[in-house]
Structure formats: structure tokens, C-alpha cells
Scaffold this motif. Structure first.
Motif, PDB file in Angstrom:
ATOM      1  N   GLN A 180       0.882 -21.881  18.640  1.00 42.52           N
ATOM      2  CA  GLN A 180       0.188 -22.991  17.980  1.00 42.52           C
ATOM      3  C   GLN A 180      -0.562 -22.545  16.734  1.00 42.52           C
ATOM      4  O   GLN A 180      -1.057 -23.373  15.980  1.00 42.52           O
ATOM      5  CB  GLN A 180      -0.774 -23.656  18.964  1.00 42.52           C
ATOM      6  CG  GLN A 180      -0.016 -24.354  20.089  1.00 42.52           C
ATOM      7  CD  GLN A 180      -0.936 -24.873  21.171  1.00 42.52           C
ATOM      8  OE1 GLN A 180      -1.741 -24.132  21.707  1.00 42.52           O
ATOM      9  NE2 GLN A 180      -0.806 -26.141  21.494  1.00 42.52           N
ATOM     10  N   GLY A 181      -0.657 -21.222  16.552  1.00 39.23           N
ATOM     11  CA  GLY A 181      -1.305 -20.695  15.343  1.00 39.23           C
ATOM     12  C   GLY A 181      -2.707 -21.240  15.135  1.00 39.23           C
ATOM     13  O   GLY A 181      -3.106 -21.520  14.008  1.00 39.23           O
ATOM     14  N   SER A 182      -3.460 -21.373  16.214  1.00 36.14           N
ATOM     15  CA  SER A 182      -4.756 -22.047  16.077  1.00 36.14           C
ATOM     16  C   SER A 182      -5.738 -21.257  15.214  1.00 36.14           C
ATOM     17  O   SER A 182      -6.523 -21.852  14.481  1.00 36.14           O
ATOM     18  CB  SER A 182      -5.351 -22.355  17.449  1.00 36.14           C
ATOM     19  OG  SER A 182      -5.201 -21.251  18.293  1.00 36.14           O
ATOM     20  N   ARG A 183      -5.679 -19.931  15.253  1.00 34.48           N
ATOM     21  CA  ARG A 183      -6.628 -19.150  14.451  1.00 34.48           C
ATOM     22  C   ARG A 183      -6.373 -19.332  12.956  1.00 34.48           C
ATOM     23  O   ARG A 183      -7.286 -19.393  12.162  1.00 34.48           O
ATOM     24  CB  ARG A 183      -6.527 -17.658  14.809  1.00 34.48           C
ATOM     25  CG  ARG A 183      -7.241 -17.318  16.103  1.00 34.48           C
ATOM     26  CD  ARG A 183      -6.909 -15.923  16.558  1.00 34.48           C
ATOM     27  NE  ARG A 183      -5.534 -15.818  17.039  1.00 34.48           N
ATOM     28  CZ  ARG A 183      -4.947 -14.686  17.379  1.00 34.48           C
ATOM     29  NH1 ARG A 183      -5.596 -13.547  17.269  1.00 34.48           N
ATOM     30  NH2 ARG A 183      -3.703 -14.680  17.831  1.00 34.48           N
ATOM     31  N   LEU A 184      -5.116 -19.423  12.570  1.00 29.41           N
ATOM     32  CA  LEU A 184      -4.794 -19.575  11.148  1.00 29.41           C
ATOM     33  C   LEU A 184      -5.174 -20.972  10.651  1.00 29.41           C
ATOM     34  O   LEU A 184      -5.536 -21.166   9.498  1.00 29.41           O
ATOM     35  CB  LEU A 184      -3.297 -19.305  10.920  1.00 29.41           C
ATOM     36  CG  LEU A 184      -2.782 -19.435   9.504  1.00 29.41           C
ATOM     37  CD1 LEU A 184      -3.464 -18.428   8.585  1.00 29.41           C
ATOM     38  CD2 LEU A 184      -1.257 -19.221   9.452  1.00 29.41           C
ATOM     39  N   GLY A 188       3.501 -19.482  26.495  1.00 32.99           N
ATOM     40  CA  GLY A 188       3.352 -18.082  26.092  1.00 32.99           C
ATOM     41  C   GLY A 188       4.685 -17.476  25.676  1.00 32.99           C
ATOM     42  O   GLY A 188       5.752 -18.023  25.993  1.00 32.99           O
ATOM     43  N   HIS A 189       4.633 -16.320  24.974  1.00 32.03           N
ATOM     44  CA  HIS A 189       5.920 -15.747  24.541  1.00 32.03           C
ATOM     45  C   HIS A 189       6.763 -15.325  25.743  1.00 32.03           C
ATOM     46  O   HIS A 189       7.978 -15.224  25.658  1.00 32.03           O
ATOM     47  CB  HIS A 189       5.771 -14.639  23.495  1.00 32.03           C
ATOM     48  CG  HIS A 189       4.589 -13.739  23.651  1.00 32.03           C
ATOM     49  ND1 HIS A 189       4.424 -12.952  24.749  1.00 32.03           N
ATOM     50  CD2 HIS A 189       3.534 -13.513  22.835  1.00 32.03           C
ATOM     51  CE1 HIS A 189       3.287 -12.270  24.603  1.00 32.03           C
ATOM     52  NE2 HIS A 189       2.720 -12.591  23.456  1.00 32.03           N
ATOM     53  N   GLY A 190       6.097 -15.136  26.890  1.00 29.18           N
ATOM     54  CA  GLY A 190       6.849 -14.821  28.119  1.00 29.18           C
ATOM     55  C   GLY A 190       7.700 -15.993  28.595  1.00 29.18           C
ATOM     56  O   GLY A 190       8.594 -15.809  29.430  1.00 29.18           O
ATOM     57  N   PHE A 216      11.132  -9.984  17.814  1.00 24.70           N
ATOM     58  CA  PHE A 216       9.978  -9.892  16.920  1.00 24.70           C
ATOM     59  C   PHE A 216       9.283 -11.248  16.836  1.00 24.70           C
ATOM     60  O   PHE A 216       9.788 -12.241  17.341  1.00 24.70           O
ATOM     61  CB  PHE A 216      10.380  -9.358  15.532  1.00 24.70           C
ATOM     62  CG  PHE A 216      11.460 -10.161  14.842  1.00 24.70           C
ATOM     63  CD1 PHE A 216      12.772 -10.118  15.288  1.00 24.70           C
ATOM     64  CD2 PHE A 216      11.165 -10.950  13.746  1.00 24.70           C
ATOM     65  CE1 PHE A 216      13.782 -10.861  14.658  1.00 24.70           C
ATOM     66  CE2 PHE A 216      12.148 -11.687  13.100  1.00 24.70           C
ATOM     67  CZ  PHE A 216      13.455 -11.638  13.562  1.00 24.70           C
ATOM     68  N   GLN A 217       8.110 -11.239  16.217  1.00 25.69           N
ATOM     69  CA  GLN A 217       7.278 -12.443  16.208  1.00 25.69           C
ATOM     70  C   GLN A 217       7.146 -13.000  14.800  1.00 25.69           C
ATOM     71  O   GLN A 217       7.154 -12.246  13.827  1.00 25.69           O
ATOM     72  CB  GLN A 217       5.897 -12.110  16.779  1.00 25.69           C
ATOM     73  CG  GLN A 217       6.018 -11.508  18.178  1.00 25.69           C
ATOM     74  CD  GLN A 217       4.706 -11.414  18.923  1.00 25.69           C
ATOM     75  OE1 GLN A 217       3.656 -11.275  18.315  1.00 25.69           O
ATOM     76  NE2 GLN A 217       4.764 -11.482  20.237  1.00 25.69           N
ATOM     77  N   VAL A 218       6.970 -14.297  14.723  1.00 22.81           N
ATOM     78  CA  VAL A 218       7.065 -14.977  13.423  1.00 22.81           C
ATOM     79  C   VAL A 218       5.923 -14.621  12.472  1.00 22.81           C
ATOM     80  O   VAL A 218       6.040 -14.822  11.266  1.00 22.81           O
ATOM     81  CB  VAL A 218       7.143 -16.507  13.632  1.00 22.81           C
ATOM     82  CG1 VAL A 218       5.768 -17.110  13.946  1.00 22.81           C
ATOM     83  CG2 VAL A 218       7.766 -17.190  12.425  1.00 22.81           C
ATOM     84  N   ASP A 219       4.840 -14.052  12.999  1.00 26.87           N
ATOM     85  CA  ASP A 219       3.687 -13.849  12.106  1.00 26.87           C
ATOM     86  C   ASP A 219       3.697 -12.513  11.375  1.00 26.87           C
ATOM     87  O   ASP A 219       2.801 -12.220  10.605  1.00 26.87           O
ATOM     88  CB  ASP A 219       2.376 -14.034  12.886  1.00 26.87           C
ATOM     89  CG  ASP A 219       2.321 -13.230  14.164  1.00 26.87           C
ATOM     90  OD1 ASP A 219       3.051 -12.219  14.254  1.00 26.87           O
ATOM     91  OD2 ASP A 219       1.566 -13.599  15.078  1.00 26.87           O
ATOM     92  N   ASN A 220       4.709 -11.684  11.591  1.00 29.00           N
ATOM     93  CA  ASN A 220       4.711 -10.340  10.994  1.00 29.00           C
ATOM     94  C   ASN A 220       5.842 -10.164   9.966  1.00 29.00           C
ATOM     95  O   ASN A 220       6.942  -9.728  10.308  1.00 29.00           O
ATOM     96  CB  ASN A 220       4.849  -9.301  12.114  1.00 29.00           C
ATOM     97  CG  ASN A 220       4.888  -7.872  11.584  1.00 29.00           C
ATOM     98  OD1 ASN A 220       4.514  -7.613  10.435  1.00 29.00           O
ATOM     99  ND2 ASN A 220       5.360  -6.951  12.414  1.00 29.00           N
TER     100      ASN A 220
HETATM  101  P1  UTP Z   1      -0.114 -15.299  19.182  1.00 24.18           P
HETATM  102  O1  UTP Z   1      -0.492 -14.727  20.471  1.00 24.18           O
HETATM  103  O2  UTP Z   1      -0.696 -14.677  17.966  1.00 24.18           O
HETATM  104  O3  UTP Z   1      -0.449 -16.839  19.209  1.00 24.18           O
HETATM  105  O4  UTP Z   1       1.449 -15.309  19.080  1.00 24.18           O
HETATM  106  P2  UTP Z   1      -0.324 -17.974  18.121  1.00 24.18           P
HETATM  107  O5  UTP Z   1      -0.139 -19.236  18.883  1.00 24.18           O
HETATM  108  O6  UTP Z   1       0.700 -17.708  17.077  1.00 24.18           O
HETATM  109  O7  UTP Z   1      -1.726 -17.980  17.402  1.00 24.18           O
HETATM  110  P3  UTP Z   1      -3.169 -18.402  17.969  1.00 24.18           P
HETATM  111  O8  UTP Z   1      -3.484 -17.432  19.061  1.00 24.18           O
HETATM  112  O9  UTP Z   1      -3.074 -19.827  18.454  1.00 24.18           O
HETATM  113  O10 UTP Z   1      -4.039 -18.264  16.769  1.00 24.18           O
HETATM  114  C1  UTP Z   1       2.205 -14.178  18.824  1.00 24.18           C
HETATM  115  C2  UTP Z   1       3.641 -14.617  18.642  1.00 24.18           C
HETATM  116  O11 UTP Z   1       4.128 -15.209  19.822  1.00 24.18           O
HETATM  117  C3  UTP Z   1       4.623 -16.511  19.552  1.00 24.18           C
HETATM  118  C4  UTP Z   1       3.921 -16.961  18.283  1.00 24.18           C
HETATM  119  O12 UTP Z   1       4.678 -17.954  17.618  1.00 24.18           O
HETATM  120  C5  UTP Z   1       3.858 -15.644  17.526  1.00 24.18           C
HETATM  121  O13 UTP Z   1       5.103 -15.360  16.930  1.00 24.18           O
HETATM  122  N1  UTP Z   1       4.283 -17.390  20.686  1.00 24.18           N
HETATM  123  C6  UTP Z   1       3.042 -17.389  21.204  1.00 24.18           C
HETATM  124  C7  UTP Z   1       5.258 -18.223  21.166  1.00 24.18           C
HETATM  125  O14 UTP Z   1       6.406 -18.232  20.677  1.00 24.18           O
HETATM  126  N2  UTP Z   1       4.942 -19.037  22.190  1.00 24.18           N
HETATM  127  C8  UTP Z   1       3.722 -19.069  22.750  1.00 24.18           C
HETATM  128  O15 UTP Z   1       3.508 -19.864  23.689  1.00 24.18           O
HETATM  129  C9  UTP Z   1       2.744 -18.211  22.252  1.00 24.18           C
END
Ligand code: UTP
Length: 464
Positions: free
Chosen positions: A107-111, A212-214, A240-244
């Protein structure tokens, strides 16, 4: 004949959750149907599991923790080793045995960005989005090795529609339609802080968030992704994760290391220098590997030193992994076996009078599954140390925070471009912004074939 209402009550009552139907009479038939579906889809068993804390945050005897099998950056034979690893990785890529798994459901809530994080503009000169930079790395890898690298992209109900529309509009940044498999992860309900009641977000909707990513394991299986991997002959997945945007997507050295070790689960790690660094550490306890989150690592264990003066538990995970597809297949037989993690968060909810409350303090438990909880199940695992300057700069925080802000990440991207340009013999004037598209060059060696030594760069430049 029992009505929908009666059927739903009979599902909820044994768990004390009838309040979810409090506003039933105010809903129109479509809304009633939607709420009914949400409740039927709900795995209400998670409530019991969450209350019991089953499987989560188990305390491990970290005094016995050691570093698992590792390839270090500074080890004397790293150069020779790297050549063999790269060769093996390149072979696997050319044979079409490697796929990518990108998780983008958060959800990217911190950003605090109102769209899927992948759409966030990060290119320091081009303004390219995270998706553009990451997908172009896959395109460049495909072109270099002459074989498709299918992308399995995980979204969530919060990000799915917009991601699908955006990538279609952008024609997947050059990836063939057949090579992009978008699948949506599941959700888990929010529970009040006392763990008594599930929360409503609206009269006709539960407060749900991505699992969660799990959640990747279950969603990949349910969407047919695992079968597609098999059909395509993909044997290993690069996660890999979308934020990096610095992620070394499909790095042949990491792939080769994974293959050489016949590893089922390989993690890129960085050398943690400061005990306070907020990364999970990869450890091995009695022969079983696991990632210990920074919040679960006691200060003394984090600060313990090895004889060489470095931290004893130095292997910081940067959330870049390789999985053997066989391993995922085996694990997917019971995806629910990944433990639930609880986190106290601020979750807007509907009070008894039907008013939306925006809490000022954390008020609810959110549940998530973490991908790295698969690690203890791997028969063989490996960590590969990488240079953080070349591999890890995630966008997590909004501007104004100390680290992992958009500006911080852009500085990393520009610093890497400057290093590659310097290595190619180019001179970049002070204060000039430079950016290299992955399609122009995937690494310093490729850039050196395209830039003449002695080139002077005196204004902001996007190499594309
Ligand atoms: P984060 O743990 O940083 O969470 O995700 P986030 O949702 O992006 O940001 P905050 O915590 O709300 O600010 C790390 C990676 O895992 C993915 C995110 O998209 C990011 O690539 N992720 C996280 C998922 O795909 N699904 C989820 O349920 C959680």
C-alpha cells in the motif's frame, strides 16, 4: 430456505463476529451481495490463529546463530568464482530457465503516494517510473541473452486495476504480452487491538489489507502461475520488490551462485556495519536458515563482533531472492503454513453508529505473511554478498525523512551512473544530473562499449 443474512450469521456467530452485519438493512441488494462475498471469502480461522499468535515471532536462541553458507565480496577467490558463476547464470538465462517475480501489492503508506508505488516517478533525469526502470532491466536481459524472461507480477486489490491499465498503456515497457503474468494477492482482515472484533471499513465492506509479500505463494498457485512456470520450463525465479530501482534484476552472478550451490533459496545480502541498521539478518541456527527481522533482534546479538572486528551477524537481507521453482511448488502444497505476523497500525474503521473513525493512534492489528518465512524450509540455502551502492536503494519514505526518500534513491541512481561513466573514461561536470536507461546499458562494461573515453558531459543527460 435460509436467507443470505441467516447463512452469513451462521458463519459469523460461532466466532462472535455478527456485528459485521450491523448495517445489513441499510445496504441495497448489490451491496449486500458484495459484503456476503467478502465474508464467505474470509478465512475466519485466521482470527483464531492470530489470537493464538501461532507460529509468529517465535523466539530463537540467537546465541547459537551463525552465518549460513555465504559468498563474500572480499573473499580471495571471488574474481575467479564470479567468472564461473556468471557463465553458469548466463547459460541458464539463454536457455530460458529463469523467470522474474516482482511484488508490487503493497500500500506504500509511508511514501504517501496515491497510486501503485510502481507508478512513482523516480528517474533523476527522465522521471521514469519504478515500473519502467525495473521492466526495462528485464527487457535488456532478454535481449542480451536471446531468450524470454517471463515476468510474474503480483498486485493486490489496492493496486491491481491501475497497474493493469498503466502497463497496458505503456505496452509493458517492451515486454511481450505473453511474457507478463499479472496476478492479484489475497487480503487479510484487520482486528481491533484487543483482538476481539474484525473491523468494518464501510457499512458494506470489511477493513481488509493485502496479505503481505508472503501472500505471493498462495496467489501464484491460485492464479495458475506455478503451472505456467512449469509449462514454460522455468526452473528458477528471481524475486525482487517494486521499491528498489537499483535491484540487479536477473544478475547472472547471483543466478550462477544459486545454481552452483544447488540452492533452493538464495538471498542477496549486504554487509551490515552498524548494529542499528534496520535490515533483517540472515542467520543459521542449528543448521536451519532464517531471516530475523531487525525488530526481533536483541541489541546484544545485533552488536556482537566477529574476530575480524565486523558484526558477527552481518548478512543484511535486501529482499532480493532466487527460488527454485521445485521448492515453491513443494511449499505451495500448503501456503497457509506461512505464519501470520501481527502489526499494530492505524486503521480507519466504522464505529457502532456507522461513523468513520480516523484513528490518531494505532488501534488495530493488521496481519501479514512474509516471503522469507519460507527460508527455514529450504533444503539448501545460500547468501551472496553484494555492494549496496550497486544493488539496494528502496523508496520507502516521503520527502523530509532521513533515508529511503525519493531524493535519497535518486542520489544512488545518479552516483551509479557517474561511476559507470567514470569507468568508461567520461568526465561528468560537477552538479550535472546523469541517468542511464537499462536499455542503453545494463552494467558498466556495456556502457564502456557505447561511450568514448574523454567524453565531457556538461549538462543533465539521460542516456537512452
Ligand atoms: P513494504 O513492506 O515496504 O510495504 O513492501 P509497502 O506496502 O510497500 O509500504 P508501507 O509499509 O505501506 O509504507 C515491500 C515490498 O513488498 C511488496 C511491496 O509492494 C514492496 O514491493 N508487498 C508488500 C506486496 O506485494 N504485498 C504486500 O502485502 C506487502
Amino acid at each position: 430456505m435460509t436467507s443470505d443474512y441467516d447463512e452469513l450469521i451462521s458463519l459469523l456467530k460461532p466466532h462472535g463476529q455478527q456485528h459485521l452485519l450491523r448495517f445489513w438493512d441499510k445496504l441495497n441488494p448489490v451491496q449486500q451481495q458484495e459484503l456476503g462475498e467478502e465474508i464467505r471469502r474470509l478465512d475466519i480461522g485466521v482470527l483464531t490463529a492470530a489470537r493464538s499468535g501461532a507460529g509468529q515471532d517465535a523466539t530463537h536462541d540467537l546465541s547459537r546463530a551463525v552465518i549460513p553458507p555465504a559468498i563474500r565480496l572480499q573473499q580471495p577467490d571471488r574474481e575467479t568464482w564470479a567468472q564461473s558463476a556468471q557463465h553458469l547464470g548466463a547459460e541458464a538465462l539463454s536457455a530460458g530457465k529463469v523467470g522474474c517475480l516482482l511484488v508490487a501489492g503493497g500500500q506504500g503508506s509511508r511514501l504517501g503516494f496515491d497510486h501503485p508505488k510502481g507508478m512513482f516517478s523516480i528517474g533523476p533525469v527522465s522521471g521514469a517510473s519504478l515500473f519502467q526502470i525495473l521492466l526495462e532491466k528485464i527487457v535488456a536481459t532478454r535481449d542480451r541473452y536471446g531468450a524470454a524472461v517471463p515476468l510474474f507480477l503480483m498486485t493486490s486489490p489496492a493496486t491491481d486495476d491501475e497497474t493493469v491499465a498503466y502497463l497496458s498503456e505503456q505496452r509493458n515497457f517492451g515486454l511481450a504480452e505473453d511474457d507478463v503474468h499479472i496476478f492479484c494477492q489475497g487480503t487479510l482482515p484487520a482486528i481491533d487491538a484487543q483482538m476481539h472484533k474484525l473491523l468494518l471499513a464501510e457499512p458494506g465492506h470489511l477493513a481488509l489489507s493485502p496479505d503481505g509479500h508472503g501472500g505471493m505463494l498462495e496467489a501464484l498457485k491460485r492464479s495458475g502461475g506455478l503451472d505456467a512456470l512449469r509449462r514454460r520450463g522455468v526452473e528458477h525465479l528471481f524475486y525482487f520488490q517494486v521499491d528498489n530501482p537499483l535491484a540487479q534484476v536477473c544478475d547472472p552472478e547471483t543466478i550462477g551462485a544459486h545454481l552452483m550451490a544447488q540452492s533452493e533459496y538464495t538471498l542477496q545480502v549486504v554487509n551490515k556495519r552498524d548494529p542499528g541498521e534496520r535490515v533483517g539478518v540472515v542467520v543459521s541456527i542449528d543448521g536451519q536458515m532464517r531471516v530475523v527481522e531487525y525488530s526481533d533482534l536483541p541489541a546484544e546479538a545485533a552488536a556482537e563482533r566477529a574476530p575480524d572486528g565486523g558484526l558477527k551477524l552481518w548478512a543484511g537481507s535486501i529482499a532480493v531472492h532466487m527460488f527454485a521453482v521445485d521448492f515453491l511448488q513443494r511449499m505451495a502444497a500448503d501456503p497457509q503454513s506461512l505464519p501470520l505476523h501481527r502489526a499494530l497500525k492505524k486503521v480507519p474503521y466504522l464505529d457502532e453508529q456507522g461513523r468513520t473513525v480516523q484513528p490518531q493512534q494505532p488501534n488495530a492489528i493488521k496481519l501479514e505473511r512474509f516471503i522469507f518465512d519460507l527460508l527455514p524450509h529450504a533444503a539448501r540455502g545460500l547468501v551472496v554478498e553484494v555492494d549496496p551502492a550497486a544493488a539496494f536503494a528502496p523508496v520507502k519514505n516521503a520527502p523530509g525523512e532521513k533515508i529511503e526518500t525519493p531524493e535519497y534513491v535518486q542520489d544512488y541512481l545518479m552516483a551509479q551512473a557517474r561511476r559507470w561513466l567514470a569507468a568508461a573514461g567520461a568526465e561528468v561536470a560537477e552538479g550535472v544530473r546523469v541517468e542511464i536507461s537499462p536499455r542503453f546499458a545494463l552494467d558498466a562494461a556495456e556502457l564502456a562499449t557505447k561511450i568514448n573515453s574523454g567524453t565531457k558531459i556538461t549538462r543533465d543527460t539521460y542516456f537512452t
